[in-house]
Design a protein around this motif. Structure first.
Motif, PDB file in Angstrom:
ATOM      1  N   GLY A  55       0.818  -1.217   0.000  1.00  0.00           N
ATOM      2  CA  GLY A  55       0.000   0.000   0.000  1.00  0.00           C
ATOM      3  C   GLY A  55       0.842   1.254   0.000  1.00  0.00           C
ATOM      4  N   VAL A  56       1.872   1.275   0.825  1.00  0.00           N
ATOM      5  CA  VAL A  56       2.773   2.433   0.870  1.00  0.00           C
ATOM      6  C   VAL A  56       3.495   2.586  -0.469  1.00  0.00           C
ATOM      7  N   ALA A  57       3.989   1.486  -1.015  1.00  0.00           N
ATOM      8  CA  ALA A  57       4.715   1.541  -2.290  1.00  0.00           C
ATOM      9  C   ALA A  57       3.803   1.999  -3.420  1.00  0.00           C
ATOM     10  N   LEU A  58       2.583   1.522  -3.430  1.00  0.00           N
ATOM     11  CA  LEU A  58       1.651   1.914  -4.489  1.00  0.00           C
ATOM     12  C   LEU A  58       1.412   3.416  -4.455  1.00  0.00           C
ATOM     13  N   GLU A  59       1.235   3.944  -3.272  1.00  0.00           N
ATOM     14  CA  GLU A  59       0.995   5.387  -3.161  1.00  0.00           C
ATOM     15  C   GLU A  59       2.267   6.179  -3.461  1.00  0.00           C
ATOM     16  N   ALA A  73      -6.808   2.169  -3.578  1.00  0.00           N
ATOM     17  CA  ALA A  73      -6.171   0.846  -3.560  1.00  0.00           C
ATOM     18  C   ALA A  73      -5.103   0.776  -2.471  1.00  0.00           C
ATOM     19  N   ALA A  74      -4.324   1.844  -2.329  1.00  0.00           N
ATOM     20  CA  ALA A  74      -3.285   1.869  -1.297  1.00  0.00           C
ATOM     21  C   ALA A  74      -3.899   1.781   0.092  1.00  0.00           C
ATOM     22  N   LEU A  75      -4.963   2.526   0.315  1.00  0.00           N
ATOM     23  CA  LEU A  75      -5.632   2.482   1.620  1.00  0.00           C
ATOM     24  C   LEU A  75      -6.238   1.111   1.900  1.00  0.00           C
ATOM     25  N   VAL A  76      -6.825   0.493   0.885  1.00  0.00           N
ATOM     26  CA  VAL A  76      -7.373  -0.855   1.067  1.00  0.00           C
ATOM     27  C   VAL A  76      -6.260  -1.831   1.449  1.00  0.00           C
ATOM     28  N   LEU A  77      -5.109  -1.724   0.790  1.00  0.00           N
ATOM     29  CA  LEU A  77      -3.985  -2.607   1.117  1.00  0.00           C
ATOM     30  C   LEU A  77      -3.492  -2.381   2.548  1.00  0.00           C
ATOM     31  N   LEU A 124      -9.278  -1.913  -8.542  1.00  0.00           N
ATOM     32  CA  LEU A 124      -8.903  -0.514  -8.353  1.00  0.00           C
ATOM     33  C   LEU A 124      -7.610  -0.163  -9.095  1.00  0.00           C
ATOM     34  N   VAL A 125      -6.602  -1.012  -8.985  1.00  0.00           N
ATOM     35  CA  VAL A 125      -5.326  -0.744  -9.659  1.00  0.00           C
ATOM     36  C   VAL A 125      -5.508  -0.815 -11.179  1.00  0.00           C
TER      37      VAL A 125
END
Length: 132
Positions: A55-59, A73-77, A124-125
């Motif tokens: 999630g952190v990496a995606l954001e 998506a990041a928050l869901v992860l 989402l991604v």
């Protein structure tokens, strides 16, 4: 009963072990089963950490994606990682108590929620990439 017998050792150590909601029930199971339960717990903790890191990496690295969908998506992860860690503790406690009571093992409660979360994050991604 000798001091080295499993029953007397279990009675002495169970009063000092955490959590009491587990150790005050039943008898000491075979150490192999307890250690396997602990390894399963640690595997779920690694999964939780991986979900939060994803999630952190995606954001942090998700350039070129739709901002709102990427953030969702990041928050869901990240929330899935937090939920997974909590469910890992709950599952460890439930399984350890079941082992101590010599009952059939319960079904893992975490499989279906993580499957749903993986599908939601994938959608989402995918949308974030298409609309970005």
């Amino acid at each position: 009963m000798s001091p080295a017998s499993p029953t007397s050792c279990g009675a002495m150590t169970s009063a000092r072990r955490f959590p009491q909601s587990v150790y005050r029930h039943g008898d000491e199971p075979d150490a192999r089963f307890t250690l396997a339960n602990e390894r399963t717990f640690l595997a779920w903790i690694r999964t939780a950490l991986a979900l939060m890191a994803a999630g952190v990496a995606l954001e942090a690295l998700g350039t070129g994606m739709h901002t709102g969908l990427r953030l969702a998506a990041a928050l869901v992860l990240i929330l899935a990682g937090i939920m997974t860690a909590a469910m890992a503790w709950y599952g460890w406690k439930r399984t350890e108590r079941t082992l101590r009571l010599r009952k059939p093992l319960p079904a893992p409660p975490i499989g279906l929620p993580l499957t749903v979360i993986a599908v939601v994050v994938g959608v989402l991604v995918g949308l974030a990439m298409l609309l970005g």
